[in-house]
Design an enzyme around this catalytic site. Structure first.
Site, short mmCIF file in Angstrom:
data_model
loop_
_atom_site.label_atom_id
_atom_site.label_comp_id
_atom_site.label_asym_id
_atom_site.label_seq_id
_atom_site.Cartn_x
_atom_site.Cartn_y
_atom_site.Cartn_z
N SER A 37 5.65 -0.66 3.01
CA SER A 37 6.70 -1.14 2.24
C SER A 37 8.01 -0.46 2.44
O SER A 37 8.09 0.79 2.22
CB SER A 37 6.22 -1.43 0.92
N GLU A 80 -2.78 -11.04 7.17
CA GLU A 80 -1.88 -12.13 6.41
C GLU A 80 -1.25 -12.93 7.30
O GLU A 80 -1.10 -14.29 7.17
CB GLU A 80 -0.97 -11.43 5.41
N LYS A 97 2.34 1.72 -0.64
CA LYS A 97 1.67 0.60 -0.12
C LYS A 97 1.17 0.46 1.28
O LYS A 97 1.78 1.34 1.96
CB LYS A 97 2.58 -0.67 -0.15
N HIS A 111 -17.69 -18.84 -5.82
CA HIS A 111 -16.87 -19.00 -6.52
C HIS A 111 -15.91 -17.66 -6.71
O HIS A 111 -15.26 -17.39 -7.75
CB HIS A 111 -17.24 -19.49 -7.87
#
Ligand code: ARG
Length: 459
Positions: free
Chosen positions: A275, A288, A281, A154
């Site tokens: 970024s 992704e 970043k 979970h």
């Protein structure tokens, strides 16, 4: 020139051609189309359906066309599909003998044969890439043998485990994919050639001969099924989908574990992106994007399943829609596997962070309950006692590792002094020695078995 123009008075409309033509994408089948035609011509010659000279002229002509395409000297354009293109080109080069190539054959059995030959190669490419990926995972698993990390259910900390267990779990998934791909390839390796348009042919062809030449396992036994069966393409897309599903899970774990919040993994600069506005970043664009591509590959599977649904026997033009999704799924899946195999070694494992996380958030609580259960406290009672200990720790800002044995004994007299050692993450992971469990020795065993199963594919 159309292969079928004799019956027509007027040419097809330009837009009808544009809509109908498959050459822009089935040109990818050129090599398998020529290979299948060479086998067919050899068989026609050997069965006396055409003369030996004609057969040879056709095969030489086809080989020359293949050489020119391979050398980039022959543009594939100006025909309805790759089958028409090759035949037109052959006739241009060798004249009337070329017009005999299509004896005892239809584009229906031709395209079904070509596509299976192509799929066979695609299955083999999947296997090769998957082998690389599994190898890459086993390297990480080996590095993880000495590390401890928390396992999750979970997405909440659950129990400590040897970190190699994580990488082995993914290796198991991809090995399963390899087995599936092998089985799908075996099922695909049946030859439709000789099925004709739908009902076979009246010529005395030798299907065993073309079958041997093209290294199929056997000719298909029913010509109607032979020209219309695209199960192998749907299976290929399912296999790709399952692989992408496994990859997407691995991507998700890599993305999560490389966040500042988890901090277990660090993806090297070579496989990270920045970024345009936020200078701090370091983004995980590669995993992704891979996770995103999963949807596209599933889409190709759904598209083909929908296309082949309820089409009447035998060949229908709907089936031309079987190729573009296949080619794209092939490309996306193989690229994804390969880039993942490269990315894995570029991930640094943050040992300290993983080890301390394996003791935080009461990750060792199951082991406290197990400790009591081994002292003959019924497990359900032990579970309740441990729950109260956890609640006490939360209320008092304490951890299972900084509690003294006396403090443990205040909850149950069965606790001995050794409880303090028993709640260390390494001890908890080390204790999970059941077959298939997360102790380092079991993980090492699992790794050995994975390598052994992988080896079958490497020879
Ligand atoms: N381009 C067609 C396909 O991909 C080849 C077969 C054409 N057969 C036919 N009867 N129109 O399916």
């Amino acid at each position: 020139m159309k292969l079928w123009e004799g019956r027509f008075e007027a040419p097809t409309a330009e837009n009808a051609d544009l809509f109908n033509d498959s050459l822009p994408f089935d040109c990818r089948l050129w090599a398998v189309d020529i290979a299948a035609s060479i086998a067919h011509a050899a068989m026609l010659g050997s069965c006396g359906i055409i003369s030996a000279d004609e057969s040879k002229a056709i095969r030489d002509g086809l080989n020359a066309i293949a050489d020119d395409i391979a050398a980039g000297k022959l543009a594939m354009e100006g025909a309805e599909d790759i089958h028409s293109f090759v035949e037109n080109e052959l006739v241009k080069r060798i004249g009337d003998a070329g017009k005999k190539l299509h004896t005892a054959r239809s584009r229906n059995d031709q395209v079904a044969t070509d596509f299976r030959l192509y799929a066979r190669g695609a299955f083999d490419c999947l296997t090769e890439s998957l082998a690389w990926l599994v190898e890459s995972l086993t390297d990480r698993a080996k590095a993880g043998l000495k590390l401890i990390m928390p396992g999750y259910t979970h997405l909440r900390k659950a129990q400590p485990m040897c970190a190699g267990h994580f990488f082995n779990a993914y290796a198991e998934m991809f090995l399963r994919d390899m087995d599936r791909v092998r089985a799908s390839r075996d099922r695909a390796n049946v030859m439709p050639l000789g099925s004709g348009a739908l009902a076979g042919t009246s010529y005395p062809i030798d299907r065993d001969m073309t079958c041997d030449l093209l290294e199929f396992d056997r000719p298909c036994e029913n010509s109607l099924d032979g020209v219309s069966d695209r199960d192998f393409a749907a299976e290929f897309l399912f296999d790709c989908s399952m692989i992408m599903s496994h990859l997407s899970r691995l991507c998700e774990d890599i993305i999560l574990y490389s966040t500042e919040e988890f901090g277990y993994f660090e993806i090297s600069d070579e496989y990270s992106t920045g970024s345009s506005i936020m200078p701090q970043k370091k983004n995980p664009d590669i995993p992704e994007l891979m996770r995103g591509k999963t949807g596209r590959v599933y889409g190709h599977l759904m598209a083909l399943l929908t296309t082949i649904k309820a089409i009447p026997l035998a060949y229908d033009k709907d089936l031309q829609e079987d190729k573009e999704g296949f080619f794209d799924a092939e490309k996306q899946t193989i690229n994804s596997i390969n880039i993942m195999a490269e990315l894995l070694p570029a991930i640094a494992l943050n040992k300290e962070r993983m080890a301390s996380a394996a003791e935080a958030e009461f990750c060792c609580a199951t082991d406290v309950a197990d400790y009591l259960a081994r002292k003959n406290v019924p497990f359900r009672t032990a579970h309740g006692v441990t729950g109260r200990i956890v609640r006490w720790c939360i209320e008092n800002g304490r951890t299972l590792q900084d509690m003294t044995a006396e403090e443990y004994r205040a909850f149950a007299p069965e606790f001995g002094d050794d409880i303090c050692d028993a709640v260390r993450a390494a001890a908890c992971a080390g204790a999970r020695t059941s077959y298939g469990g997360a102790s380092p020795e079991r993980v090492r065993e699992n790794l050995k078995s994975i390598k052994k199963r992988l080896k079958k594919y490497l020879q």
